[in-house]
Design a protein around this motif. Structure first.
Motif, mmCIF file in Angstrom:
data_model
loop_
_atom_site.group_PDB
_atom_site.id
_atom_site.type_symbol
_atom_site.label_atom_id
_atom_site.label_comp_id
_atom_site.label_asym_id
_atom_site.label_seq_id
_atom_site.Cartn_x
_atom_site.Cartn_y
_atom_site.Cartn_z
ATOM 1 N N THR A 193 40.349 -51.235 -8.486
ATOM 2 C CA THR A 193 40.481 -52.401 -7.605
ATOM 3 C C THR A 193 40.529 -53.665 -8.445
ATOM 4 O O THR A 193 39.946 -53.736 -9.529
ATOM 5 C CB THR A 193 39.299 -52.462 -6.632
ATOM 6 N N PHE A 194 41.206 -54.645 -7.925
ATOM 7 C CA PHE A 194 41.545 -55.826 -8.727
ATOM 8 C C PHE A 194 41.650 -57.043 -7.810
ATOM 9 O O PHE A 194 42.084 -56.919 -6.661
ATOM 10 C CB PHE A 194 42.894 -55.553 -9.399
ATOM 11 N N VAL A 195 41.249 -58.219 -8.307
ATOM 12 C CA VAL A 195 41.539 -59.460 -7.566
ATOM 13 C C VAL A 195 42.013 -60.547 -8.529
ATOM 14 O O VAL A 195 41.663 -60.552 -9.708
ATOM 15 C CB VAL A 195 40.306 -60.020 -6.807
ATOM 16 N N GLY A 196 42.797 -61.446 -7.989
ATOM 17 C CA GLY A 196 43.099 -62.699 -8.672
ATOM 18 C C GLY A 196 42.075 -63.703 -8.157
ATOM 19 O O GLY A 196 42.188 -64.183 -7.039
ATOM 20 N N LEU A 197 41.041 -63.942 -8.950
ATOM 21 C CA LEU A 197 39.847 -64.597 -8.421
ATOM 22 C C LEU A 197 40.045 -66.047 -7.996
ATOM 23 O O LEU A 197 39.578 -66.466 -6.932
ATOM 24 C CB LEU A 197 38.724 -64.517 -9.471
ATOM 25 N N SER A 198 40.720 -66.822 -8.829
ATOM 26 C CA SER A 198 40.702 -68.280 -8.645
ATOM 27 C C SER A 198 41.219 -68.724 -7.284
ATOM 28 O O SER A 198 40.867 -69.803 -6.798
ATOM 29 C CB SER A 198 41.529 -68.967 -9.727
#
Lengths: 262, 300
Positions: A193-198
């Motif tokens: 699982t992965f997110v583009g946090l900003s």
């Protein structure tokens, strides 16, 4: 947590300038600073200023891999740009990213297989950004099914639930977090699982605090990887501490320092 | 359908520590002992690398038994002739203020005789009194310069002098923690902060004998190994276990027949091999012989 440093992106003024002038030193400096601060991989994005991203991505790859052997994420919505970067890459590569649209999957999954890269899959399609957990899961299932039929290892697939800014889509935050957990149980072996946090703090006044609060919560929902600003020390400290609480690191008085040594 | 064995993949391995230097490396030992290097949990031979067998160190002291006429070096020679250990562990017990209070000069001279007469790779252990160890261990490190010994024990309240001495004279170090994984990790970080490479540290996790908390040591060792294999280099050190010292202190080992004590020591040792012990410091020749047989059988 697998940390991908986000700072080599042409949308930042200094990086955009460096790409335009082909100034290697700024890119090198940015690469090394991110690695020193804990990045496990570096994202490379030519940004909107680049007139010729097909050439610029190659220049970025060659510039960065001259100073580090860390994995590089080729970040573009255009498959041709990604393919161009793959042609010159020697480090391990991450394709950032495919969507759940067939025309993208058809190109990028075979490329990921051919170049033995990891693949980030956004749970988004030409119909738009999902609004509910169910829509996210449906798109995730589409990507997972395509990858497994195509013989791409699911452990190398990184599913992104798409984070929306908290000031825009507050009601969706719980769904986004729960999607992360549900992505993990979508198949065995699990995808990552992965997110583009900003994005979560876009347009807010306390970006760093919102970023680090989200990442600690996401870690508890089984987040494996994120693209973020590794130079935000408070953020990395919070992330390390979240992993400590989740028993992923053995506690010791210098646990922050110990993590950074890995 | 045939069941498929699920094989765990690990990203890191236990560091390899070398003890002893031969003539070609500037020392005078008969060989070099390598410990560590495991790429998986203990004894899962099919799952990963297990390049170095556990080794046994024969524990001898700086004082001979009162009925032995010839002094500690000849006593040690006699022991080593009988037990065929891989290395020798010299415990400088006689330097303890309450147990002889030998001076650093006396211990250094004794060590010199040891090195002259015994050519096995060496472990040198202080007397357990911090202040005194800080005097005798640097003196011994210097005498044994170039011999690549393993020196102990550094503890969290007292590691700087010993680390500096080991660093200056090319030795490795034993980092001792009281059955506490958090302290073990912290101590490794503190020692490596002083400049001693992590592949020159061996962890003494502190053990209990069979029936006396062996399982606590087991779980600490297991936890450290799992973290090490998953990538935590700060706990990826080989383990040294003071089996003889613990086994021979329990009443079951002392109260029954001699045979019972030997079995107690041997069983404690074999259980610790399953926990991941790399160096077993043992006392009785017969127990050493049995455990060596066990190791050879497991690794054959």
């Amino acid at each position: 947590m697998f940390i991908i440093g986000e700072l080599i992106n042409g949308m930042y003024k200094d990086i955009g300038e460096a790409i335009k002038k082909k100034d290697k030193s700024i890119i090198e400096k940015c690469a090394l600073a991110q690695i020193k601060s804990g990045a496990d991989a570096l994202d490379l994005n030519c940004g909107p200023v680049s007139k010729e991203p097909i050439y610029d991505i190659q220049w970025l790859v060659e510039t960065v891999q001259a100073v580090t052997d860390k994995p590089l994420a080729l970040d573009s919505s255009k498959p041709k740009v990604i393919e161009s970067g793959l042609k010159v890459i020697k480090n391990k590569a991450i394709i950032n990213s495919t969507t759940a649209d067939l025309e993208k999957l058809e190109i990028l999954v075979p490329l990921a297989k051919q170049y033995q890269t990891k693949l980030i899959g956004l749970t988004i399609s030409s119909k738009g950004i999902p609004q509910t957990k169910e829509q996210r899961l449906e798109l995730a299932a589409t990507i997972v099914a395509y990858c497994s039929e195509g013989g791409f290892a699911i452990e190398d697939l990184y599913l992104d639930p798409i984070i929306l800014p908290v000031n825009v889509a507050q009601a969706q935050m719980r769904d986004i977090l729960e999607s992360i957990h549900e992505f993990k149980i979508i198949s065995d072996p699990s995808p990552k699982t992965f997110v583009g946090l900003s994005n979560v703090s876009q347009g807010t006044k306390v970006r760093s605090l919102i970023n680090r609060t989200f990442i600690t919560m996401a870690a508890a929902f089984r987040l494996d990887a994120a693209i973020l600003d590794p130079l935000d020390r408070d953020l990395i400290d919070a992330l390390i501490t979240a992993e400590l609480i989740l028993n992923k690191q053995i506690y010791c008085d210098s646990y922050l320092e110990a993590y950074r040594r890995k | 359908m045939a069941k498929e064995l699920i094989i765990e993949k690990w990203s890191n391995m236990v560091s390899v520590v070398e003890i002893g230097a031969t003539k070609s490396e500037g020392g005078s030992r008969s060989g070099v002992i390598k410990v560590g290097g495991q790429g998986t949990l203990p004894c899962l031979f099919k799952e990963g690398a297990m390049p170095n067998k556990p080794v046994i160190a024969s524990e001898v002291w700086d004082t001979a038994p009162s009925d032995w006429p010839d002094g500690p070096v000849s006593w040690a020679e006699k022991c080593l002739k009988e037990n065929k250990a891989d290395l020798v562990c010299l415990r400088l017990q006689g330097a303890h203020p309450d147990l002889g209070n030998k001076s650093p000069e006396e211990e250094a001279k004794l060590l010199k005789d040891f090195l002259k007469n015994i050519d096995l790779p060496m472990i040198i252990i202080g007397c357990g009194d911090d202040a005194k160890d800080n005097l005798i261990l640097p003196a011994c490190c210097q005498i044994a310069r170039q011999e690549k010994c393993l020196i102990g024990s550094a503890v969290s309240d007292n590691y700087k002098t010993i680390t500096a001495a080991a660093l200056a004279d090319g030795h490795s170090i034993i980092a001792e923690s009281p059955i506490d994984i958090n302290i073990a990790k912290q101590l490794n970080i503190l020692i490596s902060d002083m400049g001693l490479a992590l592949n020159r540290i061996v962890i003494n996790p502190t053990i209990g004998a069979l029936g006396y908390g062996l399982e606590y040591a087991y779980s600490i060792m297991e936890r450290a190994r799992l973290a090490a294999l998953a990538g935590d280099k700060t706990v990826a050190s080989p383990f040294i276990c003071f089996v003889g010292q613990e086994a021979w202190r329990v009443k079951e080992a002392k109260a029954g027949s001699l045979e019972q004590g030997i079995v107690w020591e041997a069983i404690t040792a074999t259980a610790l091999i399953q926990a991941g012990a790399d160096i077993l410091v043992m006392r009785h020749a017969k127990a050493i012989e049995e455990v060596k047989k066990y190791i050879d059988k497991l690794w054959s």
